[in-house]
Design a protein around this motif. Structure first.
Motif, PDB file in Angstrom:
ATOM      1  N   GLN A   4       0.862  -1.171   0.000  1.00 27.24           N
ATOM      2  CA  GLN A   4       0.000   0.000   0.000  1.00 27.24           C
ATOM      3  C   GLN A   4       0.904   1.228   0.000  1.00 27.24           C
ATOM      4  N   ILE A   5       0.547   2.219  -0.793  1.00 24.35           N
ATOM      5  CA  ILE A   5       1.414   3.394  -0.957  1.00 24.35           C
ATOM      6  C   ILE A   5       0.673   4.646  -0.506  1.00 24.35           C
ATOM      7  N   ALA A   6       1.319   5.418   0.374  1.00 32.71           N
ATOM      8  CA  ALA A   6       0.797   6.726   0.792  1.00 32.71           C
ATOM      9  C   ALA A   6       1.755   7.803   0.306  1.00 32.71           C
ATOM     10  N   PHE A   7       1.225   8.809  -0.396  1.00 29.64           N
ATOM     11  CA  PHE A   7       2.048   9.891  -0.942  1.00 29.64           C
ATOM     12  C   PHE A   7       1.889  11.159  -0.105  1.00 29.64           C
ATOM     13  N   GLN A   8       3.018  11.778   0.249  1.00 31.42           N
ATOM     14  CA  GLN A   8       2.991  13.076   0.923  1.00 31.42           C
ATOM     15  C   GLN A   8       2.700  14.177  -0.084  1.00 31.42           C
ATOM     16  N   GLY A   9       1.916  15.172   0.343  1.00 31.15           N
ATOM     17  CA  GLY A   9       1.698  16.351  -0.484  1.00 31.15           C
ATOM     18  C   GLY A   9       2.898  17.271  -0.442  1.00 31.15           C
ATOM     19  N   GLY A  10       3.000  18.152  -1.459  1.00 34.64           N
ATOM     20  CA  GLY A  10       4.173  19.023  -1.452  1.00 34.64           C
ATOM     21  C   GLY A  10       4.169  20.082  -2.521  1.00 34.64           C
ATOM     22  N   GLY A  11       2.986  20.472  -3.021  1.00 33.03           N
ATOM     23  CA  GLY A  11       2.939  21.559  -3.992  1.00 33.03           C
ATOM     24  C   GLY A  11       3.766  21.261  -5.231  1.00 33.03           C
ATOM     25  N   ALA A  12       4.730  22.143  -5.496  1.00 37.21           N
ATOM     26  CA  ALA A  12       5.567  21.992  -6.686  1.00 37.21           C
ATOM     27  C   ALA A  12       6.425  20.739  -6.642  1.00 37.21           C
ATOM     28  N   ARG A  13       6.533  20.098  -5.471  1.00 41.94           N
ATOM     29  CA  ARG A  13       7.286  18.848  -5.368  1.00 41.94           C
ATOM     30  C   ARG A  13       6.559  17.678  -6.030  1.00 41.94           C
ATOM     31  N   LEU A  14       5.395  17.939  -6.588  1.00 43.43           N
ATOM     32  CA  LEU A  14       4.742  16.958  -7.449  1.00 43.43           C
ATOM     33  C   LEU A  14       5.706  16.495  -8.543  1.00 43.43           C
ATOM     34  N   ALA A  15       6.593  17.403  -8.968  1.00 38.41           N
ATOM     35  CA  ALA A  15       7.586  17.045  -9.990  1.00 38.41           C
ATOM     36  C   ALA A  15       8.389  15.819  -9.574  1.00 38.41           C
ATOM     37  N   LEU A  16       8.726  15.711  -8.266  1.00 37.24           N
ATOM     38  CA  LEU A  16       9.506  14.579  -7.772  1.00 37.24           C
ATOM     39  C   LEU A  16       8.671  13.303  -7.683  1.00 37.24           C
ATOM     40  N   LEU A  17       7.359  13.458  -7.521  1.00 34.42           N
ATOM     41  CA  LEU A  17       6.486  12.286  -7.388  1.00 34.42           C
ATOM     42  C   LEU A  17       6.227  11.613  -8.734  1.00 34.42           C
ATOM     43  N   VAL A  18       6.304  12.381  -9.816  1.00 30.51           N
ATOM     44  CA  VAL A  18       6.007  11.811 -11.145  1.00 30.51           C
ATOM     45  C   VAL A  18       6.955  10.667 -11.487  1.00 30.51           C
ATOM     46  N   PRO A  19       8.299  10.822 -11.372  1.00 31.98           N
ATOM     47  CA  PRO A  19       9.179   9.682 -11.667  1.00 31.98           C
ATOM     48  C   PRO A  19       9.007   8.528 -10.684  1.00 31.98           C
ATOM     49  N   ILE A  20       8.558   8.826  -9.466  1.00 33.82           N
ATOM     50  CA  ILE A  20       8.314   7.749  -8.500  1.00 33.82           C
ATOM     51  C   ILE A  20       7.121   6.905  -8.950  1.00 33.82           C
ATOM     52  N   VAL A  21       6.044   7.564  -9.391  1.00 35.33           N
ATOM     53  CA  VAL A  21       4.893   6.828  -9.939  1.00 35.33           C
ATOM     54  C   VAL A  21       5.327   6.022 -11.162  1.00 35.33           C
ATOM     55  N   ILE A  34       6.018  -6.151  -7.648  1.00 31.21           N
ATOM     56  CA  ILE A  34       5.105  -5.704  -6.600  1.00 31.21           C
ATOM     57  C   ILE A  34       3.682  -5.708  -7.134  1.00 31.21           C
ATOM     58  N   LYS A  35       2.727  -5.683  -6.202  1.00 28.30           N
ATOM     59  CA  LYS A  35       1.339  -5.417  -6.544  1.00 28.30           C
ATOM     60  C   LYS A  35       0.845  -4.338  -5.593  1.00 28.30           C
ATOM     61  N   VAL A  36       0.528  -3.172  -6.113  1.00 30.53           N
ATOM     62  CA  VAL A  36       0.021  -2.076  -5.291  1.00 30.53           C
ATOM     63  C   VAL A  36      -1.474  -2.309  -5.100  1.00 30.53           C
ATOM     64  N   THR A  37      -1.873  -2.561  -3.857  1.00 26.51           N
ATOM     65  CA  THR A  37      -3.270  -2.907  -3.580  1.00 26.51           C
ATOM     66  C   THR A  37      -4.132  -1.680  -3.308  1.00 26.51           C
ATOM     67  N   ARG A  38      -3.562  -0.666  -2.632  1.00 27.81           N
ATOM     68  CA  ARG A  38      -4.317   0.552  -2.320  1.00 27.81           C
ATOM     69  C   ARG A  38      -3.354   1.728  -2.271  1.00 27.81           C
ATOM     70  N   VAL A  39      -3.865   2.938  -2.556  1.00 30.53           N
ATOM     71  CA  VAL A  39      -3.032   4.136  -2.528  1.00 30.53           C
ATOM     72  C   VAL A  39      -3.790   5.260  -1.827  1.00 30.53           C
ATOM     73  N   SER A  40      -3.035   6.203  -1.300  1.00 33.82           N
ATOM     74  CA  SER A  40      -3.635   7.393  -0.680  1.00 33.82           C
ATOM     75  C   SER A  40      -2.724   8.581  -0.910  1.00 33.82           C
ATOM     76  N   GLY A  41      -3.281   9.776  -0.786  1.00 30.89           N
ATOM     77  CA  GLY A  41      -2.469  10.977  -0.948  1.00 30.89           C
ATOM     78  C   GLY A  41      -3.270  12.225  -0.657  1.00 30.89           C
ATOM     79  N   ALA A  42      -2.567  13.296  -0.376  1.00 29.65           N
ATOM     80  CA  ALA A  42      -3.184  14.601  -0.142  1.00 29.65           C
ATOM     81  C   ALA A  42      -2.485  15.626  -1.015  1.00 29.65           C
TER      82      ALA A  42
END
Length: 578
Positions: A4-21, A34-42
């Motif tokens: 299960q993956i939880a993503f931290q919010g961060g405004g312009a730091r979305l740029a860093l999350l794109v390569p992670i996704v 891996i198998k991602v079963t559930r995700v969350s984020g703000a």
């Protein structure tokens, strides 16, 4: 492996999350690791969660974003205007926009169009609902509900674009009105929704938090706008730290915010543009993500099998006749039992119903009477919590003992008393942590403690060999308490009882700068850079349990909030005059 993956919010730091996704989708659908079963984020994390849940076409999205970032990202800068280094005229225009025109600083309509186009580029229809996304992969997109003073996952009936806009609706930046605001204000790293009682985490797999590193230095705000941004960031960071602690450090993928010399910040769109345009920086984050998750998978597999080296398996096959299978099965069952207990302890380490009036961490350094004697006495470590049960019954109480690498526990004694000092019945478990630095202690009450004004005393006493030996060897050491269980701990004390023959001790605030001078290994608590409570040495300290030939030192902090730590450095030396 289910994750299960939880993503931290961060405004312009979305740029860093794109390569992670991008990396996670490849690990799941290309590499099949891996198998991602559930995700969350703000906020920005909600956008990343939607891209992962919707299995977005990330390479196509990146091409789209690089097109937007061309020509210095003029379109992006219209939506996200800079509020730093403004001229007097610029500050006046900004104040006029907020106060007289009653408009937010940014362009919410422009952000909505930008986000819709980005979803389309990724192959996720902007007109789809959250329910459509959930059918592909359960997804929790968090926003703040002002009416209920709480944070809410977007309901399945909500339009996806609306849910993402609500989750990213930063006050003053994009919204001045409405009852839905940026989810990061209350829960910027939403792991609680992945730990819901009706869907326990063990069913869906390990929870991994994607979180950004924290700067070593934060400049003081220079104007009202910077102060407002600082207050907002402080609120978000406070809950984020609690979320990180709740999943433990080895379940946190900490993302470096400075990559290849590009420092990506939350409120500066120029840093977003610079990162997206830099293909090497993008690849570095993507590659690092794959490396981290593969190490995580290997670690969890080793925990499950009890193996530390693949060659062990071949050796065991050659000597199969020598294997004691009943003993091996018993060992593995014990390992599973301890893992389950550890999960219970971690889950119950924070209480919304517990109120702590006093917590004491007391060490009596008996081993320093004759430190070089092989038959030296063990040190006595005592942890005492005086608590009151608030709105709901208390079924169990979890605590953690931080220990040095050379020390080890040789005996334990636990007691729980009510206000009449009569013992409360319970069962207790000590569970080794995932590293040797900590031991979990879990107390389960046979009859739940009811809500009342009564004060209960939870006392844990340990005999620990060489707990304070670093003071003898190096002339200096430190101790710390972390406050996680209750919202506020009124009084916290670290008490040291040392032989008079050792000489006087100097006690100092255990700041990171002070720790850096010690040349000692830093434990997991200190490494997390917790906000420090300002401690004070209590003059004429009296500790009833100190032997007669011992000096007592008491380091006290008051009104300690959840997420804080009280830390003291103590060293041998001549006392400094008052």
């Amino acid at each position: 492996m289910n994750l299960q993956i939880a993503f931290q919010g961060g405004g312009a730091r979305l740029a860093l999350l794109v390569p992670i996704v991008d990396a996670l989708l490849e690990l799941e659908h290309v590499d099949k690791e891996i198998k991602v079963t559930r995700v969350s984020g703000a906020s920005a994390g909600a956008i990343a969660a939607a891209l992962l849940a919707g299995q977005g076409n990330i390479p196509a999205l990146v091409q789209h974003l690089r097109g937007l970032c061309a020509n210095d990202g003029i379109q992006l800068k219209k939506i996200f205007p800079s509020v730093s280094n403004l001229s007097y005229a610029g500050k006046f225009q900004l104040a006029k926009r907020l106060l007289w025109d009653k408009k937010p600083i940014g362009d919410e309509a422009g952000l909505s169009a930008l986000l819709g186009n980005a979803l389309d580029a990724a192959g996720i229809k902007r007109g789809s609902s959250v329910g459509d996304l959930i059918k592909v992969k359960p997804c929790f997109l968090i926003s703040v509900n002002l009416g209920r003073r709480d944070r809410d996952p977007a309901p399945p009936s909500s339009k996806l674009l609306q849910a993402l806009m609500d989750s990213a609706g930063l006050p003053f930046i994009f919204r001045l009105t409405g009852d839905r605001l940026d989810g990061g204000i209350l829960d910027n790293l939403p792991i609680d929704v992945l730990k819901s009682p009706e869907s326990p985490g063990s069913v869906h797999g390990e929870i991994v938090a994607i979180a950004f590193d924290e700067p070593d230095f934060i400049p003081q705000p220079g104007n009202a706008l910077e102060l407002a941004a600082s207050l907002l960031d402080t609120t978000m960071t406070f809950k984020t730290r609690a979320s990180r602690d709740a999943v433990t450090s080895n379940h946190v993928y900490e993302v470096a915010t400075n990559v290849g010399g590009i420092a990506v910040t939350s409120f500066d769109i120029d840093t977003f543009i610079a990162f997206i345009n830099d293909q090497n920086a993008y690849k570095a984050v993507k590659d690092d993500t794959k490396v981290w998750f593969r190490k995580f998978i290997k670690l969890k597999e080793q925990e499950r099998t009890g193996s530390t080296d693949p060659s062990d398996q071949a050796a065991s096959q050659d000597a199969a006749h020598a294997v004691d299978y009943p003993a091996l099965e018993a060992s593995r069952r014990l390992e599973v039992f301890q893992t389950n207990l550890r999960s219970v302890a971690e889950h119950n380490f924070r209480h919304h119903t517990l109120q702590v009036s006093e917590t004491i961490f007391e060490v009596t350094a008996l081993g320093l009477e004759t430190p070089d004697d092989p038959k030296r006495k063990p040190d006595i470590v005592r942890v005492i919590d005086k608590v009151r049960v608030g709105s709901e019954p208390l079924f169990m109480h979890a605590a953690v003992l931080f220990s040095g690498g050379a020390s080890y526990v040789i005996s334990r004694d636990y007691k729980v008393f009510d206000s009449k000092m009569e013992q409360v019945e319970f069962v207790a478990f000590d569970i080794p942590g995932e590293t040797g630095a900590i031991t979990w202690h879990l107390t389960i009450f046979l009859s739940p403690l009811p809500p009342s004004e009564e004060i209960y005393t939870i006392q844990q006493t340990y005999e620990v060999m060489d707990f304070m030996r670093p003071l003898h060897q190096n002339g200096v050491d430190y101790l710390a308490q972390e406050f996680v269980q209750a919202e506020v701990t009124k009084i916290a004390e670290i008490k040291l009882c040392v032989p008079k023959t050792l000489g006087p001790l100097i006690l100092q605030q255990g700041t990171p700068e002070q720790l850096a001078t010690l040349n000692l290994p830093v434990d997991a608590l200190a490494a997390r850079k917790r906000p420090l409570v300002e401690g004070k040495l209590q003059k004429k300290a009296v500790v009833a349990s100190c032997p007669a030939n011992y000096d007592a030192y008491v380091w006290r902090g008051e009104h300690c909030k959840r997420g804080d730590a009280l830390r003291v450095v103590y060293r041998k030396g001549t006392p400094v005059p008052d």
